[in-house]
Design a protein around this motif. Structure first.
Motif, PDB file in Angstrom:
ATOM      1  N   PHE A 113      25.233 -22.660   1.424  1.00 13.97           N
ATOM      2  CA  PHE A 113      25.569 -23.635   0.381  1.00 13.97           C
ATOM      3  C   PHE A 113      26.146 -22.920  -0.842  1.00 13.97           C
ATOM      4  N   ALA A 114      25.438 -21.876  -1.296  1.00 16.16           N
ATOM      5  CA  ALA A 114      25.879 -21.156  -2.491  1.00 16.16           C
ATOM      6  C   ALA A 114      27.235 -20.502  -2.278  1.00 16.16           C
ATOM      7  N   GLU A 115      27.444 -19.890  -1.106  1.00 10.68           N
ATOM      8  CA  GLU A 115      28.719 -19.229  -0.824  1.00 10.68           C
ATOM      9  C   GLU A 115      29.856 -20.238  -0.759  1.00 10.68           C
ATOM     10  N   LEU A 116      29.580 -21.399  -0.176  1.00 10.38           N
ATOM     11  CA  LEU A 116      30.629 -22.408  -0.049  1.00 10.38           C
ATOM     12  C   LEU A 116      31.065 -22.925  -1.421  1.00 10.38           C
ATOM     13  N   LEU A 117      30.097 -23.217  -2.266  1.00  9.00           N
ATOM     14  CA  LEU A 117      30.425 -23.792  -3.572  1.00  9.00           C
ATOM     15  C   LEU A 117      31.120 -22.787  -4.482  1.00  9.00           C
ATOM     16  N   SER A 118      30.881 -21.485  -4.252  1.00 11.25           N
ATOM     17  CA  SER A 118      31.517 -20.461  -5.095  1.00 11.25           C
ATOM     18  C   SER A 118      32.863 -20.009  -4.548  1.00 11.25           C
ATOM     19  N   SER A 119      33.235 -20.473  -3.367  1.00  9.90           N
ATOM     20  CA  SER A 119      34.500 -20.060  -2.763  1.00  9.90           C
ATOM     21  C   SER A 119      35.667 -20.818  -3.393  1.00  9.90           C
ATOM     22  N   PRO A 120      36.790 -20.144  -3.630  1.00  8.86           N
ATOM     23  CA  PRO A 120      37.974 -20.849  -4.155  1.00  8.86           C
ATOM     24  C   PRO A 120      38.412 -22.006  -3.269  1.00  8.86           C
ATOM     25  N   ALA A 121      38.186 -21.870  -1.952  1.00  4.70           N
ATOM     26  CA  ALA A 121      38.604 -22.932  -1.031  1.00  4.70           C
ATOM     27  C   ALA A 121      37.789 -24.198  -1.219  1.00  4.70           C
ATOM     28  N   SER A 122      36.633 -24.111  -1.887  1.00  8.01           N
ATOM     29  CA  SER A 122      35.787 -25.297  -2.074  1.00  8.01           C
ATOM     30  C   SER A 122      36.452 -26.335  -2.961  1.00  8.01           C
TER      31      SER A 122
END
Length: 374
Positions: A113-122
């Protein structure tokens, strides 16, 4: 596995009318039946109570076979389903074989969850997905001492272990982890559309027909990976549910919980085992309660706590991997002893050990665990 189109052929005394017989059948009702003939060309003669029937089915049924039937549909042409005689242990074993290879620790899911929300692609992801993930994260218990103590019971209730029970009782818990993850899976399935067979095993209701939001390659990869992590996290919860089902031996019962705990920017995991053990002759007499808590907290390292309670006697053991944590525990054993005694308990022993045991270490016979007030 349905026995359909029941047709009344003859009746034994006293003969209920056909209408009385049909009116007495209710969906969900269980019936005991005896096969009066082999299955010949799709028809078999059955006796249910004092009534003899002809049923149409493709099941291989032999004369004299004892059957348990569940009423699936009442009315002029009732439908019955054969209930197999598999034991609870057999059902658990079959389900665990399909779930265990997929399960992963819940901490991995919240890390994703944390990695997804911090990714530019999110930034390409729909706002509904951001909101669903944020809501689940905010529902977690926090490591802050006052809130953790006050909401621990609520956290256990919302751990996902009791999801189906609360739904059946018509009182779903707000913030239930399993239900929240299934809802997120539904949002994810709609967002991805037909690009992957996401969540098919959960048979989620289909959203209203609508074209999925266009996604770039990077965002699609993120969501496909998240779908895999969601499936693994749900499989983990289901494993704990299966392991916590009632035992064949009424004198023994085990409950297993995993509670994700928010700690600053990371998620810790409390693993809790609660065991109740009585005597086979009288399960309610002299019950022994035991609780094991496993955790790995920043600054303290891996720890294990074991409490055992029988009657008014309590004993507790602590293990810590880091030496400074062990010394900290030893300095506070007197405070814990006072808290137990203030709660009206007789303290048998409180000890802290260096290291983490490779297996559960049993306390002396006759002692056991647990006090939430302390």
């Amino acid at each position: 596995m349905h026995i359909t189109h029941l047709k009344l052929t003859e009746q034994l005394s006293p003969p209920p009318s056909r209408e009385q017989l049909l009116n007495s059948l209710k969906p969900g009702q269980l019936l005991k039946a005896t096969a009066l003939s082999d299955n010949i060309n799709g028809s078999v003669r059955l006796q249910i109570g004092v009534t003899k029937l002809i049923a149409q089915t493709q099941l291989a049924i032999k004369t004299g076979q004892q059957l348990t039937l569940s009423v699936e549909k009442a009315g002029e042409l009732p439908e019955l389903k054969l209930v197999t005689g598999r034991s609870l242990a057999e059902i658990q074993s079959t389900l665990l074989k399909s779930i265990l290879p997929r399960q992963q620790p819940l901490t991995q899911l919240f890390q994703r969850f944390a990695e997804l929300l911090s990714s530019p692609a999110s930034r390409e992801l729909p706002e509904s997905l951001h909101q669903s993930i944020g809501q689940i994260t905010q529902q977690l218990l926090t490591s802050a001492r006052p809130e953790l103590i006050q909401r621990l019971r609520e956290g256990v209730s919302n751990s996902g272990l009791f999801s189906e029970r609360s739904l059946l009782e018509g009182r779903p818990q707000a913030g239930d982890l399993k239900i929240s993850l299934l809802q997120l899976l539904g949002v994810l399935k709609f967002t991805l559309g037909d690009r992957a067979g996401v969540a098919s095993r959960f048979q989620l209701p289909q959203a209203a027909p609508q074209a999925p939001q266009p996604l770039g390659e990077a965002a699609t990869r993120l969501l496909l990976d998240l779908a895999k992590q969601l499936d693994s996290g749900l499989a983990r919860i289901e494993t704990l549910q299966l392991n916590s089902l009632p035992q064949d031996d009424p004198s023994r019962q085990l409950w297993q919980f995993e509670l994700p705990i928010r700690n600053a920017d990371q998620t810790d995991l409390f693993t809790i085992f609660i065991k109740r053990q009585g005597t086979q002759e009288n399960p309610d007499e002299e019950q022994i309660w035991s609780l094991t808590l496993r955790m790995n907290l920043a600054g303290l390292g891996p720890m294990r706590v074991q409490l055992r309670l029988q009657g008014k006697s309590i004993s507790s053991l602590f293990w810590a991997e880091q030496s400074h944590t062990t010394q900290l525990l030893k300095r506070h054993t007197s405070q814990l002893k006072s808290a137990f005694e203030k709660a009206g308990l007789e303290v048998t022993q409180i000890k802290a050990y260096q290291g983490i045991p490779t297996e559960e270490r049993e306390l002396p016979s006759g002692l056991s665990l647990l006090d939430e007030k302390a």
